[in-house]
Each structure stands twice: as structure tokens, then as C-alpha cells.
Design an enzyme around this catalytic site. Structure first.
Site, mmCIF file in Angstrom:
data_model
loop_
_atom_site.group_PDB
_atom_site.id
_atom_site.type_symbol
_atom_site.label_atom_id
_atom_site.label_comp_id
_atom_site.label_asym_id
_atom_site.label_seq_id
_atom_site.Cartn_x
_atom_site.Cartn_y
_atom_site.Cartn_z
ATOM 1 N N HIS A 136 0.875 -1.171 0.000
ATOM 2 C CA HIS A 136 0.000 0.000 0.000
ATOM 3 C C HIS A 136 0.917 1.228 0.000
ATOM 4 O O HIS A 136 2.029 1.164 0.545
ATOM 5 C CB HIS A 136 -0.825 -0.068 1.283
ATOM 6 C CG HIS A 136 -1.891 0.968 1.417
ATOM 7 N ND1 HIS A 136 -1.632 2.248 1.847
ATOM 8 C CD2 HIS A 136 -3.224 0.909 1.207
ATOM 9 C CE1 HIS A 136 -2.774 2.931 1.896
ATOM 10 N NE2 HIS A 136 -3.747 2.142 1.509
ATOM 11 N N ASP A 212 3.069 -4.685 7.752
ATOM 12 C CA ASP A 212 1.837 -3.906 7.675
ATOM 13 C C ASP A 212 0.691 -4.909 7.780
ATOM 14 O O ASP A 212 0.416 -5.647 6.834
ATOM 15 C CB ASP A 212 1.814 -3.147 6.346
ATOM 16 C CG ASP A 212 0.462 -2.512 6.048
ATOM 17 O OD1 ASP A 212 -0.490 -2.749 6.814
ATOM 18 O OD2 ASP A 212 0.372 -1.794 5.036
ATOM 19 N N GLN A 215 -4.539 -5.379 6.701
ATOM 20 C CA GLN A 215 -5.551 -6.248 6.078
ATOM 21 C C GLN A 215 -5.557 -7.654 6.649
ATOM 22 O O GLN A 215 -6.390 -8.470 6.265
ATOM 23 C CB GLN A 215 -5.320 -6.311 4.558
ATOM 24 C CG GLN A 215 -5.512 -5.007 3.843
ATOM 25 C CD GLN A 215 -6.942 -4.495 3.899
ATOM 26 O OE1 GLN A 215 -7.876 -5.233 4.204
ATOM 27 N NE2 GLN A 215 -7.118 -3.220 3.622
ATOM 28 N N LYS A 238 -10.530 -0.969 10.326
ATOM 29 C CA LYS A 238 -10.659 -2.119 9.422
ATOM 30 C C LYS A 238 -11.007 -3.387 10.192
ATOM 31 O O LYS A 238 -11.085 -4.470 9.633
ATOM 32 C CB LYS A 238 -9.355 -2.317 8.641
ATOM 33 C CG LYS A 238 -9.054 -1.159 7.672
ATOM 34 C CD LYS A 238 -7.832 -1.444 6.857
ATOM 35 C CE LYS A 238 -7.264 -0.214 6.204
ATOM 36 N NZ LYS A 238 -8.005 0.209 5.006
ATOM 37 N N CYS A 376 -4.758 2.561 -3.676
ATOM 38 C CA CYS A 376 -3.522 3.061 -3.058
ATOM 39 C C CYS A 376 -2.378 2.077 -3.251
ATOM 40 O O CYS A 376 -1.534 1.914 -2.355
ATOM 41 C CB CYS A 376 -3.700 3.352 -1.572
ATOM 42 S SG CYS A 376 -4.877 4.637 -1.238
#
Ligand SMILES: Cc1ncc(COP(=O)(O)O)c(C=O)c1O
Lengths: 419, 157
Positions: A136, A212, A215, A238, A376
Site C-alpha cells: 500500500h 503492515d 488487512q 478495518k 492506493c
């Protein structure tokens, strides 16, 4: 207000069915453009169950005050709830210590915190930062800024057409590297990356790894100790929590060495004109009044997710993903982008002859919310030589009917465009 | 509004078979139009003579059906017009998309009113207007028009 204990006890007795779970989300009960809403943009932001909304209302109506500052009752209540939220986070990701969990405004700020606090200190001229091809923008741009400033270089772990990382040259890439930055799950493709292998190989060369997890955290049980990484970043919004809150988990050994990211109140032990001593972890990295309500809301979201169970959520989403993938494939002229063997419930796709933006509008007209664009992740689109995709991202509170409505909407797209 | 009203046959036809598509070698005006949020990207080329008449105009690039059809129909419409006439058309087109058509503008726009449905979809207005902004930038000697940031022609007034 211990929703959680009660919920967990209930869940142990009788697992609630998915229909019931869906009805926990008031926002899903509305119609959009005269159709029942099918919300399939969960990767951008998920929805909040009533428990989380109630927790926010309760905080604002009975507990709000500043934290760590007051002798009075409200401040103590707020402080207690805020500290408990951090404990919930630590338990949720199995951090070895609560103080390794720093509250930020979201994944983006978490990564920027590492870029400043770690990068400025440990990454210098000629050093290498290794970044995966499927990041991202928030895990690219902070490193580009740092690399520019320091004269460091960026190496990119390549990706196959199916959307899987190619780790053949990874060991060579690690020579002279000071950090590896990789997402756990790709937001554009759904790929689940082999974090443990990446960490193992990086650590063999003494290179720390930032993951990261924006997600991954909503879709699977995450255990930072098992993953073995050095930093793990994610966002509350999220994972059924509110916006404005996120977490950076970091190994104590690193966090203690790192510089504060911002200066201000709440992060100091003492300030004089001669100099300032910083507070201990985690407060060293939390200057100013934090997003108290949002942190408490995140704690409630964790309680809620745990009341269902992350493993059960992962199994349900795998079912939905399989169903969605099958149903989309039965429509001709549609290509799924991102076909990794290990995938989270994200379905990116393109329709021959129709731009994703037009797909998004027509689906919206039928009450189906998807995202259209580069998500993104422009380098991912460039790599796959497509300008954009449409993306349906599923959460456990979605149902087969949502996918059926998506497919019906795609028939309309094909009919209108004559493809 | 039904999707058929938005995606009228004329629009779909121009999307499938864009007119005046490709680079114009002898162009003396040229500007890019981009929407960084959705990745639409066009280049508009024009050949303007000494009297300020647009002798030829072409475009190339990629984007959604609304922006591509808008670009295609724009090139058809603008050929042979003066710069002032082009400016009036842009003005009218913008007014149509924001639901602020003034007297006579509808007649002026003629065929271009097939885009009227876009006004019902505020998030798509930028798509329809993008090629027009690129054209305007080209005619006024600029190099770039964007839906965002410093080249955002929409908010300049
Ligand atoms: C993989 C990934 N990383 C980072 C982010 C940024 O998260 P936030 O905007 O909450 O900071 C996102 C959100 O879209 C994401 O999907």
C-alpha cells in the site's frame, strides 16, 4: 460494561449463527438506492457492531475526561478504560508486554512512526530498505521520503502475475539492508504473504522486519511472537472499530532504542530548559491527548471479534471467498486479479471492455458497495499492467446473498455495456 | 435515475469507438488531463490557427466510459470553433453538470446534453469534465489539468 465476558460465556455455550451476527450491524439494515445494502468494501473500512457503538456512547456519556492527568473520578474512569483497551490489544496479538503496543491514529501513522523513530536512527547513506512489490502507498512513501533524506536505496521484492512474492533473490537483497517492509495481506490482491519465512530469512542476516498488518488483523488470528517480526502495524477501522485509532506493536528492544516521533505532553518525565527526559514505553511515543474514545472503541471491537473467535471468522471468510470466486468465474469476460494460493477474502477483478469506475457506479445503483481504482497500490497496478480494478472485499458479516447481488449487478454491467 | 439514463447509447458508442483518438503530430497546443484518484489520464492535442480557430483536435489516453465519451464527443464538437466558442461550451458543460444551466446554454450544448444524467452522480462529474479541462488548459497555453491539487481547474474561479 463487561460485554465481553458475558459474550464469551454465551459463545462457549452456543455459537451464534451468521444471520444473528449480521444483525449486530445496524448500518447493514438500510437500503441504498432502493436496494438492500450489500457492503463489500470492508478492506477500505469495516462496519461497527452495536456493541462498539454502545461502548462509544457510554464513554462519551459517562466516562469522558483526559487520561493520566486527573485525580478526579472521571479521569480515573477514562484512564482505566484506556489502559484496559491497550491490554486487550496486547492479548489479541499476543504481545509479550502491554507496553509494546503503542496507540497511533492508524496504520499510516504507525509506519511513519517507525520511519522516523527507527529509520532516522538506524538507516543511513547507502543502506538498503527492502520493500515488497505489493505494498500500500503507506508502506512505500514514508520509506521514499526517508531514502531521499538519507541517501538510502530501496530494493523491491518482485511479484508474480498471480500476485505472489518471488523470494528467489531475497537473500542477496538483504545484503546491506537495514529493514524489510512487507504487508501480511495485500489490500489490492488479497495475497497472504509468508511472513514467518520472510522473517526467518531476514533475521538470519540480522535485518529486522516491519509488517503492515492492516488487512490481516480483521481476517485471522495474529500472533506477533509466532510471526517473529519486529514491528506490526494495523488500524482500528478495518477491524470493526472506529476511525482515528491504530496500533504499532514493536519489540521492546527496538522501541527502547528508538527516538520519540513527536514531542509534547504525556510523553515526558520532566521538562526543564536544560533538557527533557522522556517517559517509558509506550508513552514515549504518544505525545499529546490520544484518541481516547477511539482506543476504547477498539477495545470493544476486539471483545466483539473474540466473542466470535478469529479462527471461526477466518473459516467463514474462506467459505465466502470460495463462493464468490466460483460465482464470479461463471460470468464470462471477468478476470480475477490476484490468484495467490493463500488468499484473504478480497476479490479484485476486471471486466473486459468496462472500466472499474463504471462498474462501481452501476453496482452502487443496485445497492452493492465495492471499491474501484488503484487501491492506493499503484505499483501493483503498474506491475500487472492494468489501470485499476474493481474490488469486492468480504467480511464475516457478509453473506452469500451479498455475493449473489454482486453477480446480478455484474450481469447488469455486462448488459448495459454490451460485453 | 436509471443506469440507462446515465449510460446512454451515444455515450457507450463513443466509449467503444472513440472519435479523433490518437496523437496529433502537427498540434501546436497540447495538455494532459488526469484524475489521480481513479487513474484517468488523457492528452488533448489541438491545432489552432492565427485567427484562434481550432482546426483540428485529437485525444488519447485511458479512463472510464464517461470521461472517454466526453473526450470523444468534445473533439467532434469543438473542431472548427474559435477559442472563445470553446470557452463558452466548457462553461455551459460545467453548468449542466452542476445543475446550474443558464438561459440558452442547453441549446448551445445540443448533443452534449446526453451527459445531463451525470449531474445526478456528483462523484462522476469530475470524469465528464476532465477532458474539457484538459482542452481548456491546452488552449490557454497550460500543460496540465487535474481533478486534484494545484492543477485543479474546477476550483480556480
Ligand atoms: C495494506 C494497507 N496498509 C495500510 C493502509 C492504511 O491504513 P490507514 O489509512 O488506516 O492508515 C491500508 C488501508 O487502506 C491498507 O489496506
Amino acid at each position: 460494561m463487561e460485554f465481553s465476558a458475558k459474550k464469551r460465556a454465551e459463545a462457549a455455550e452456543r455459537p451464534r449463527d451468521w444471520e444473528e451476527i449480521r444483525s449486530d450491524f445496524p448500518i447493514l439494515k438500510q437500503s441504498v438506492r432502493d436496494h438492500p445494502l450489500s457492503y463489500l468494501d470492508n478492506a477500505a473500512s469495516s462496519q461497527m457492531p452495536q456493541d462498539v457503538i454502545d461502548r462509544l456512547v457510554w464513554y462519551h456519556s459517562g466516562e469522558h475526561s483526559n487520561v493520566h492527568r486527573g485525580v478526579h473520578t472521571l479521569s480515573q474512569r477514562a484512564t482505566r478504560a484506556y489502559d484496559q483497551a491497550r491490554e486487550k490489544v496486547a492479548r489479541f496479538i499476543n504481545a509479550s508486554e502491554t507496553k509494546e503496543c503503542i496507540f497511533t491514529s492508524g496504520t499510516t501513522e504507525s509506519i511513519n512512526l517507525v520511519a522516523h523513530g527507527f529509520g532516522r536512527l538506524f538507516i543511513g547513506e547507502g543502506d538498503r530498505i527492502v520493500i515488497s512489490a505489493m505494498e500500500h502507498h503507506s508502506n512505500i512513501v514514508p520509506w521514499q521520503i526517508l531514502a531521499d533524506e538519507k541517501g538510502a536505496e530501496i530494493s523491491v521484492i518482485p511479484m508474480s502475475d498471480r500476485g505472489e512474492l518471488i523470494l528467489d533473490d531475497f537473500d542477496e537483497m538483504l545484503e546491506g539492508a537495514k529493514l524489510v517492509c512487507v504487508n501480511h495481506v495485500s489490500n489490492a490482491l488479497g495475497t497472504v504473504n509468508p511472513i514467518e519465512e520472510i522473517v526467518d530469512r531476514a533475521h538470519k542476516k540480522g535485518v529486522p522486519v516491519l509488517v503492515d498488518g492492516a488487512q490481516a488483523i480483521p481476517h485471522m488470528a495474529v500472533d506477533v511472537q509466532e510471526l517473529g517480526c519486529d514491528f506490526y502495524a494495523f488500524s482500528g477501522h478495518k477491524m470493526c472499530g472506529p476511525t482515528g485509532i491504530g496500533v504499532l506493536w514493536g519489540r521492546k528492544e527496538w522501541l527502547e532504542k528508538m527516538q520519540p516521533y513527536q514531542g509534547g505532553g504525556d510523553m515526558i518525565l520532566s521538562v526543564t530548559w536544560e533538557g527533557t527526559t522522556y517517559s517509558d514505553l509506550p508513552f514515549k511515543f504518544e505525545a499529546g491527548t490520544p484518541s481516547i474514545a477511539a482506543a476504547i472503541g477498539l477495545g470493544a471491537a476486539i471483545d466483539y471479534l473474540e466473542s466470535i473467535g478469529m479462527d471461526r471468522i477466518a473459516r467463514r471468510e474462506a467459505e465466502l471467498l470460495a463462493y464468490g470466486t466460483d460465482r464470479l468465474q461463471e460470468l464470462g469476460g471477468i478476470r480475477i486479479v490476484g490468484e495467490a494460493a493463500d488468499k484473504a477474502s478480497v476479490i479484485s477483478f476486471v471486466v473486459d471492455g468496462v472500466h472499474p469506475h463504471d462498474i462501481g457506479t452501476i453496482l452502487d445503483d443496485e445497492g452493492v458497495a465495492v471499491r474501484a481504482g488503484h487501491h492506493c497500490a499503484q505499483p501493483v497496478m503498474d506491475r500487472l499492467q492494468i489501470p485499476a480494478t474493481a474490488r469486492a472485499s468480504l467480511a464475516f458479516y457478509n453473506q452469500e446473498i451479498d455475493i449473489d447481488r454482486l453477480v446480478a449487478g455484474l450481469y447488469s454491467v455486462k448488459e448495459i455495456f454490451g460485453v | 435515475m436509471s443506469m440507462r439514463a446515465l449510460y446512454q447509447e451515444v455515450i457507450l458508442d463513443h466509449n467503444r469507438k472513440p472519435r479523433n483518438f490518437g496523437a496529433l503530430e502537427k498540434a501546436n497546443r497540447r495538455a494532459e488531463g488526469e484524475n489521480p484518484l481513479c487513474g484517468d489520464n488523457y492528452t488533448v492535442y489541438a491545432l489552432v490557427d492565427d485567427q484562434g480557430v481550432i482546426e483540428e483536435v485529437k485525444f488519447e489516453g485511458q479512463g472510464c466510459a464517461i470521461s472517454k465519451a466526453a473526450a470523444s464527443m468534445m473533439t467532434v464538437r469543438i473542431k472548427g470553433k474559435s477559442i472563445e466558442e470553446a470557452q463558452e461550451l466548457v462553461q455551459g458543460f460545467r453548468h449542466m453538470l452542476t445543475g446550474e444551466l443558464e438561459g440558452g446554454e442547453k441549446e448551445l450544448l445540443g448533443h452534449l446534453t446526453v451527459f445531463e444524467g451525470v449531474a445526478q452522480r456528483p462523484e462522476r462529474v469530475k470524469c465528464a469534465v476532465l477532458p474539457w479541462h484538459a482542452l481548456l488548459a491546452a488552449l490557454e497555453g497550460g500543460e496540465k489539468a487535474s481533478t486534484e491539487g494545484e492543477h485543479d481547474v474546477w476550483h480556480e474561479e
